[in-house]
Design an enzyme around this catalytic site. Sequence first.
Site, mmCIF file in Angstrom:
data_model
loop_
_atom_site.group_PDB
_atom_site.id
_atom_site.type_symbol
_atom_site.label_atom_id
_atom_site.label_comp_id
_atom_site.label_asym_id
_atom_site.label_seq_id
_atom_site.Cartn_x
_atom_site.Cartn_y
_atom_site.Cartn_z
ATOM 1 C CG HIS A 97 -1.909 -1.081 1.271
ATOM 2 N ND1 HIS A 97 -2.572 -1.452 2.431
ATOM 3 C CD2 HIS A 97 -2.396 -1.893 0.302
ATOM 4 C CE1 HIS A 97 -3.395 -2.449 2.177
ATOM 5 N NE2 HIS A 97 -3.306 -2.742 0.887
ATOM 6 N N PRO A 98 1.829 1.409 -0.906
ATOM 7 C CG PRO A 98 3.040 1.388 -2.912
ATOM 8 C CD PRO A 98 2.178 0.519 -2.041
#
Length: 618
Positions: free
Chosen positions: A540-541
């Site tokens: 989930h950058p």
Amino acid sequence: MLRSLPRLSTASTSSQPTYLVLGAGSAGSVITHRLREAGESVVLVDAGGWGNQGVEKTGIKTNPLHFWKFSMPSALTYNLDPSSKYNYHYHTTKQPTMNNRSIDQPRGKVIGGSSNLNAMVYIRGNAGDFDTWSEIIPEDGGIDWSYKSCLPYFKRAQRDLTPERPFPDLEPGGTDVEDVKKYKGYGGPLSVTNGSTFSTKTYPGKPKVLNRSPLFDVIVKAGVEAGYKYTPDFNGKSQEGFGPMDQTVSSRGERCSTELAYITPHLDSSGSPTPGLTILPSHRVSRINFSGKKAVSATLIDSTGTEKTITPTKEIISCLGSIGTPQVLMCSGVGPASELSKHSIPLVHDSPSMGSNLQDHLEFYVQFHSKKPVTLFPVGNWFPYPWYRVMVGLEWIFNEGAGLAGSNQFETGGFIRSRPGIKFPDIQYHFVPGAVVGQSSFLPHHAYQAHCGTLRPTSRGSITLNSSDTSVSPNIDPKYLSTEEDVKDLREAFRLTDEILHMPAFDDYRGDKLGHKDVDVDDDDQVDKWIRNNSHSAYHPCGTCAMGTVTDSTGKVKGVEGIRVVDASLMPNMTSGNLNSPVIMMAEKIADDILGKKQMEPEDVDVWFNEEWESKQR
């Protein structure tokens, strides 16, 4: 019913477009759909090929037999494999706080982007996330990001197919069916349902291959026994508690990627884009070209190495994601002057915060052997039961998505707070009735796991360049566990997880511990060591072109003209949950701004927070 053959066409031709959209992932697909819906001409570019339609078009090779790798919900791990051609296969720099490990960071290299690789979990985040955004993002005459202003766009995107929420032996925590419906959308492109719709689906005269695991219900009962509430919809009035977890899957039991939801409506019967839309798969963005401070065109490189330049009449919209967007902007001369000078990139605009503020969720698995054969073990691996895998796949293909293959196997989960003083959940659970190594390989045991992660890390990392060439992966340094608060939060999450998994609901199923049997839960050092050795990214950058610093509230890059960002890099802070649904909402919302439309009317609905959150953990 046998699935229709996948589409084989890829692009129409177009004159100079009004808009150039870089990146056909979750945000890029939404933006393209809304622009075309309004009659605007669009060129959509992506480095990858087709996905959900089952066609690989990188270069001249076409393989229509890959459709199941995208469309089958239970096959979600296949494109995380190192051999997958639909994945950028990024890795972080070595993380000194995690035993110097380099952590996998896959991103979708395919039309539909990571919505074609992800776990399909549909979580919007907490209302408190967006109210926090509204406090820290200057509205500057642009967009309000409060929850009441975001909710209409979540609803516009959603086509809810979930059933009502009865649950064995549990009361729905005071939230009735009408309450749930107020938060849902029913006419949008993005299909949302629950995996149990398909894992329990039957046809007359066609026996099920394998039954849905009872462990999905056991974890919810255990959460209630531990003192947490039952929550019928994590995207409704209350996120806190345990209950069913929704997925982006169509009524036919297929992955509903943004490619399927937002791009296919603009393809004709042969699979070609309709007039006004050009799709250029297998085209890498080399650079954005500026005239002074104005972005005027983008240079692309196709699979043969041939360059072409596209010049839109209005705007370039970068939807390349939290890694790709800052990389391309920096390679084009917009970024920290010191970083650009290292690579002899001519400076267009000094944007000191470009690529900074990188955030990601860390997770770990707490696993136990199961005393009963009610897990995914028979279908998790080819051996010793290869026929089960084949039969479950055929059941899905010929019975309109029925059976275990029609579920992402994240059918229930939970959100809790780690300690008093936290207003809304900062820990998330995905429960799986199986045990895996990494994200793809099942252990050869009947076992189950609580997939646990913290939601609002305080560590901040960065994206920096390795080269001025966008074909070279940048440095991805999340700086995981670089704050003491993050270490403490994961430690507490581990202990709370152990407590929940020892509730009476699991007594008939709980066998020996897997992977953590020698860890003393009460010993800080032992727990911290285990976490540093076993945690991994939730993929989930976000946050690397944050609104309020790099861009304004509408995604326009500060200091330059003609270029706008629409993807997860805009998030100033992470949302509390999986990121795909919030990104789709953001794109829906910014699309109206691009088109000069008034924002949808805010919806002021009830949101539940524990009244005693300041003094009680549950």
